[in-house]
Design a protein around this motif. Sequence first.
Motif, short mmCIF file in Angstrom:
data_model
loop_
_atom_site.label_atom_id
_atom_site.label_comp_id
_atom_site.label_asym_id
_atom_site.label_seq_id
_atom_site.Cartn_x
_atom_site.Cartn_y
_atom_site.Cartn_z
N GLU B 95 0.58 -1.18 0.06
CA GLU B 95 0.21 -0.15 -0.10
C GLU B 95 0.87 1.17 0.20
O GLU B 95 1.91 1.31 0.80
N GLY B 96 0.36 1.95 -0.65
CA GLY B 96 1.27 3.02 -0.31
C GLY B 96 1.75 3.87 -1.40
O GLY B 96 2.17 4.76 -2.18
N LYS B 102 4.05 9.89 -6.67
CA LYS B 102 4.23 11.66 -6.90
C LYS B 102 4.73 12.27 -6.30
O LYS B 102 5.67 12.92 -6.88
N THR B 103 6.02 11.23 -5.11
CA THR B 103 7.28 12.08 -4.58
C THR B 103 8.49 11.58 -5.38
O THR B 103 9.20 12.71 -5.47
N ALA B 159 13.51 -0.70 1.33
CA ALA B 159 12.26 -1.50 1.01
C ALA B 159 11.39 -1.34 0.45
O ALA B 159 11.06 -1.53 -0.25
N ASN B 160 11.68 -0.08 0.07
CA ASN B 160 10.71 0.72 -1.26
C ASN B 160 10.59 0.12 -2.64
O ASN B 160 10.43 -0.45 -3.13
N LEU B 161 12.31 0.68 -2.80
CA LEU B 161 12.75 -0.26 -4.00
C LEU B 161 12.63 -2.01 -4.33
O LEU B 161 12.08 -2.37 -5.19
N THR B 399 6.27 4.06 1.37
CA THR B 399 6.53 5.39 2.04
C THR B 399 7.10 6.15 0.96
O THR B 399 8.14 5.97 0.56
N ALA B 400 6.20 7.33 1.35
CA ALA B 400 6.73 8.44 0.07
C ALA B 400 8.03 9.45 1.28
O ALA B 400 7.54 9.70 1.95
N ILE B 401 9.10 9.33 0.61
CA ILE B 401 10.25 9.87 1.20
C ILE B 401 11.40 10.95 0.58
O ILE B 401 11.25 10.34 -0.66
#
Lengths: 363, 539
Positions: B95-96, B102-103, B159-161, B399-401
């Motif tokens: 999710e997210g 967008k980020t 983790a995003n990647l 998570t958008a970072i």
Amino acid sequence: MPKDAIGPIVQGQGISLTIDGQAVMGNKGQTILEAALAHDIDIPYLCYNPRISKTGACRICLVRVNETMFKTACTEPIAPDMRVVTEDPELTEIRKGILEMLLAEGDHNCLYCDANGACELQNLVMRYDAAMPSGDFPRRHRTIDEASSKGLKRNEDRCVLCGRCVKACAEVQLNNVWQFTGRGGNTHLTSDLDAKIGDSTCVNCGTCAQLCPTGAITLQPVLGRGANWDLKKESSICIYCGVGCKIDFFKNKGGQLVRALGHPDGPNQGHLCVKGRFGFDFIQKPARLSKPLIRENGAFKEATWDEALDFVAARLKEIKAQHGPDAVAALTSAKCTNEDNYLMQKFMRAMVGTNNVDHCARL
Amino acid sequence: MTNSIREIPASAGYLIIGTNTTENHPVIGSMLKNEVINKGKKLIVADPRRIELARWADYYFPIAPGTNIALLNGLMHVIVKEGLYDRAFVEERCEGFGDLAKTLEKYTPEHVAGICGLANPQDIVGAARLMAGLKPMALYYAMGITQFVSGVNGVKSTANLQMLLGNLGVAGGGVNPLRGQSNVQGACDMGGLPNVFPAYQPVTVEENRAKFAAAWGSGALPDKPGLTLMEMFNQAIAGNIKALYVMGENPVLSDPDQHHVIEALEALDLFVVQDIFMTETARYADVVLPAYGFLEKAGTVTNTERRVQPMHRVLEPWGQSKDDWWIIMQIARRLGADWDYKDAEAIFEEIRRVTPSYAGMTYARLEEELLQWPCPTPEHPGTQFLHKGKFSRGQGLLTAIEFTPPAEGTDPDFPLILTTGRILEHFHTGTMSRNSRVLDELAPEAFVEMNRHDAQDHDIGDGEVVAVSSRRGSIRIKARVVDTIKPGVVFIPFHFAEAAANVLTIGAYDPVAKIPELKVCACAVEKVLPLTDTAGGLS
């Protein structure tokens, strides 16, 4: 060798054969040697090692296949209904002949060899009752370099050109320091481009020495010395980084540490780095703390355990009573065991009454 | 590590970011090299120093220290923009994505190359495309991701990647932090942290406190999270921490801003150190308690892949030294505890009862089996890799970072960036490795590694003694002039007390994890001029 290196028989891919009349099941792709070792059938070898690719250089593992053929067991894949004989008078004679040629070629004097008592060549020479052949053989003295490196000693007069060190460096450590150079009777080891090992790009992981079947490459002594048959072995886990390498530590009769070898069952699969290999003598350094110390008038004074423990407990009680439990803090340790760490946090939370406990995870 | 060391051969490729693996985790480094060199696996490396692994990398990014997040965002920008991400994995298990996408929009290769100081933005596109085709790719990192004021965000970015690429919950994939101490994993698992009981059960949850109070037969347990290591020193200076009990740590050398640490230790009413040597830290103690060394101990340790392994007693104890747990128990008994553990195994049996992830492990099993937590029952085979089929929290959180710069920028007075780390032959504060003869002889002295161009600018030759200064302090150290470090960056290993890198480092830390920014601070390197013969001395 660890049996799990062979793995279980894969369903539907098992191959049945006989070795010395014994029915044996192996996996497709296994060699005769691997299938034999998995069934505790002994075939002698020198160049083979489960941690490196197959070489087939020494010819010691020669076996008779289907009565008529000689094959190197370490490279020959098993086939259905294959009949393997691992020892007969002719094989014994061949092996003995190979061993005697190796003895003639080198300078294998066990008396002052580090590998004495832990030498695969010595074991085979005894097993096959081999001896230096009589006669005048031309002998080339090869490189002896026992001082240039902090980690390794090299005496090529004890080398049997099995190639384990070359492959250890190319396939386990991946530094490619060792190579063979020259041809035929001139074949010999070289580190980098004929550099001394101490001047080469060697990173002193010591894997070549661990895999060397003779005393051609050995580890520089770290602390204690002792005859191989007097050494006691116990395994533990390396104290340095988080890989958790399993290490066999050897100590001599006097209790001094002598050497460290990588254990095949650990996450390291037998490999070590320079720290795991050589970084353990600190523990027997005279500077080790041996008695509790209490500071008195600015200087440390030796104390008994009761004095030290009573002092700490009394001061902790006072500080807790005066300033509250949160005025006390503790650092537990990533160098200590789970049990030590568990008890430290239990102590701080249950006995002192604070969560002020942390360690160096962030450093 | 979400995954296991023995899965290294199962990966199609590797992203190595913020870990100098062949020096700091050499055994894993060799395994990686074997796959890349001998088996043709793909390799992407990002590090301000051209580390050994970079020699075989398909793409190497010499990023400026503290810009990991920008690079990771840049790679993800390309992966999302070109539709290279694992759609099924992202839709079903994460999710997210919307917010993250967008980020990522503004992290174009050119923008990222500017932040990271990279010459060729197209490499980011090439690496992203390569990574998307590696099924699976394993990501390895170490303190080069975490020791920043943005450390937590750096971890989240990795983790995003890996979630975007569908590389979690599969053998050979994973987010794999390489832990730097033999039992740092276990120390965390055991609740050696200010906010959690064993197995990361928060102290703030009443149910957990009740459970542990019952198991320990204690009164009510404290509900307020405690202080982290760096906060302890700050509070000691502020007068709020009066007593400190340190077991097997050497903060005078290992912690940032050494002067600050010493000031804190001197402010304490009671300072107890339990160690094997008179360390730089123990010199400030009121009481020093001699402990067993690792080969004198029995017990368990947990490695970077969550594998719990037994340690055996190899040597007889040194002098009157004692087991760490025994010393703690004796102090506890003097404070009224009825503890009576007869050996480490008795403690482990208690650990099993209160630590669900260790509940299925016994000393007998650990001798025979390879067990990685979670291992909840005696029949459970342990867990080779995490997040199979489902994430621990349910859906994987993207998570958008945003990239944020390090705490301290360079300026004309301190024009270079200092980064710190370890070298192959030594370990942490050197208490062990510098007391080991072979290691000490191989690497006897400290050095500052600097780029040839920077050295020329300052008229510094290889091997010359220089002064390295920051806003915290100054040290003298030999220069090692190389081509392998990014211009504008210098590197000092922190093992050497006589030229301690942590005299220079900054005490800024990540707001969540409180991890200090040991990988970036501003510094100046100056030539130390030889003493001139002004007094007309001997000639």
